[in-house]
Design a protein around this motif. Structure first.
Motif, PDB file in Angstrom:
ATOM      1  N   ALA A   1       0.836  -1.212   0.000  1.00 31.28           N
ATOM      2  CA  ALA A   1       0.000   0.000   0.000  1.00 31.28           C
ATOM      3  C   ALA A   1       0.866   1.256   0.000  1.00 31.28           C
ATOM      4  O   ALA A   1       0.567   2.230  -0.707  1.00 31.28           O
ATOM      5  N   ILE A   2       1.943   1.229   0.776  1.00 33.20           N
ATOM      6  CA  ILE A   2       2.852   2.386   0.831  1.00 33.20           C
ATOM      7  C   ILE A   2       3.507   2.609  -0.533  1.00 33.20           C
ATOM      8  O   ILE A   2       3.580   3.740  -1.024  1.00 33.20           O
ATOM      9  N   LEU A   3       3.966   1.527  -1.169  1.00 38.61           N
ATOM     10  CA  LEU A   3       4.606   1.651  -2.479  1.00 38.61           C
ATOM     11  C   LEU A   3       3.623   2.092  -3.566  1.00 38.61           C
ATOM     12  O   LEU A   3       3.965   2.901  -4.430  1.00 38.61           O
ATOM     13  N   VAL A   4       2.406   1.579  -3.521  1.00 38.61           N
ATOM     14  CA  VAL A   4       1.385   2.005  -4.492  1.00 38.61           C
ATOM     15  C   VAL A   4       1.098   3.499  -4.313  1.00 38.61           C
ATOM     16  O   VAL A   4       1.047   4.252  -5.290  1.00 38.61           O
ATOM     17  N   ALA A   5       0.924   3.933  -3.075  1.00 42.03           N
ATOM     18  CA  ALA A   5       0.670   5.359  -2.797  1.00 42.03           C
ATOM     19  C   ALA A   5       1.835   6.220  -3.280  1.00 42.03           C
ATOM     20  O   ALA A   5       1.629   7.267  -3.909  1.00 42.03           O
ATOM     21  N   ALA A   6       3.056   5.776  -2.993  1.00 39.63           N
ATOM     22  CA  ALA A   6       4.237   6.536  -3.426  1.00 39.63           C
ATOM     23  C   ALA A   6       4.298   6.612  -4.955  1.00 39.63           C
ATOM     24  O   ALA A   6       4.631   7.658  -5.518  1.00 39.63           O
ATOM     25  N   GLY A   7       3.959   5.525  -5.619  1.00 40.80           N
ATOM     26  CA  GLY A   7       3.971   5.504  -7.072  1.00 40.80           C
ATOM     27  C   GLY A   7       2.881   6.345  -7.705  1.00 40.80           C
ATOM     28  O   GLY A   7       3.003   6.780  -8.849  1.00 40.80           O
ATOM     29  N   LEU A   8       1.802   6.594  -6.973  1.00 43.63           N
ATOM     30  CA  LEU A   8       0.712   7.436  -7.484  1.00 43.63           C
ATOM     31  C   LEU A   8       0.990   8.923  -7.290  1.00 43.63           C
ATOM     32  O   LEU A   8       0.432   9.758  -8.002  1.00 43.63           O
ATOM     33  N   ILE A   9       1.851   9.254  -6.350  1.00 44.21           N
ATOM     34  CA  ILE A   9       2.111  10.664  -6.031  1.00 44.21           C
ATOM     35  C   ILE A   9       2.675  11.419  -7.235  1.00 44.21           C
ATOM     36  O   ILE A   9       2.210  12.519  -7.547  1.00 44.21           O
ATOM     37  N   LEU A  10       3.660  10.850  -7.924  1.00 40.69           N
ATOM     38  CA  LEU A  10       4.290  11.565  -9.042  1.00 40.69           C
ATOM     39  C   LEU A  10       3.326  11.832 -10.202  1.00 40.69           C
ATOM     40  O   LEU A  10       3.276  12.959 -10.698  1.00 40.69           O
ATOM     41  N   PRO A  11       2.539  10.866 -10.651  1.00 38.92           N
ATOM     42  CA  PRO A  11       1.582  11.199 -11.717  1.00 38.92           C
ATOM     43  C   PRO A  11       0.551  12.245 -11.288  1.00 38.92           C
ATOM     44  O   PRO A  11       0.202  13.129 -12.063  1.00 38.92           O
ATOM     45  N   ILE A  12       0.093  12.159 -10.061  1.00 41.89           N
ATOM     46  CA  ILE A  12      -0.878  13.143  -9.569  1.00 41.89           C
ATOM     47  C   ILE A  12      -0.229  14.517  -9.491  1.00 41.89           C
ATOM     48  O   ILE A  12      -0.822  15.527  -9.904  1.00 41.89           O
ATOM     49  N   LEU A  13       1.007  14.567  -9.003  1.00 40.86           N
ATOM     50  CA  LEU A  13       1.744  15.825  -8.927  1.00 40.86           C
ATOM     51  C   LEU A  13       1.944  16.405 -10.324  1.00 40.86           C
ATOM     52  O   LEU A  13       1.779  17.613 -10.536  1.00 40.86           O
TER      53      LEU A  13
END
Length: 183
Positions: free
Chosen positions: A165-177
């Protein structure tokens, strides 16, 4: 068949089947991302050569130009014109030549399709259309399936409920940013 085994089989088989497409889109994606640094479609050959052409433009014709540029490997003169009184622009089969009639020099610029990369880049950009569009859509669905099944393959502290879950969230941050920064 247990759900975890079914997910494993789907994940494995889709991954095997779409390996070629994953490599195609990954490699060409990198090439297209760096199109400012180099041309992923064509390679350029630029050279300056000495030529012997009359300064009287009335004496220049297709045959004389073909004879002059044949020495440099050119096989076809498509057309030519004079941007000014001392410059002759010649359109060759694979490029152009800009001739300085006073200095008797020519800048020859040829472009050649990069073997394999040219076709792969056109596939990435869906130039074939037709059935390729459908296969690309199926591939996209396959990637979604591979991703979603992969999320649930591992259980426990390294699974989707904790480390995953932590890695998925971290991986979603850059596209959202990126959405907020660039659009």
């Amino acid at each position: 068949m247990k759900l975890s085994k079914l997910l494993r089989v789907i994940h494995r088989d889709f991954s095997y089947f779409f390996t070629g497409m994953i490599l195609l889109y990954s490699i060409t994606g990198i090439l297209l991302n760096h199109a400012r640094d180099w041309n992923p479609y064509y390679s350029l050959d630029v050279k300056t050569v000495k030529v012997e052409l009359p300064t009287d433009t009335n004496r220049i014709n297709d045959n004389l130009l073909l004879k002059t540029f044949k020495v440099f490997g050119e096989t076809e003169i498509r057309s030519y014109y004079y941007p000014d009184s001392s410059t002759l622009k010649v359109f060759l089969k694979n490029g152009t030549a800009t001739v300085n009639l006073h200095e008797q020099t020519a800048l020859i610029e040829n472009s050649y399709r990069r073997p394999i990369l040219y076709q792969l880049n056109l596939m990435h950009k869906n130039r074939p259309k037709a059935w390729w569009t459908w296969f690309s859509d199926i591939f996209a669905i396959g990637l979604i399936t591979i991703t979603l099944t992969g999320l649930f393959l591992i259980k426990g502290k390294n699974g989707i409920t904790r480390r995953g879950a932590i890695l998925v969230a971290a991986g979603l941050i850059l596209p959202i940013l990126a959405i907020f920064l660039f659009f």
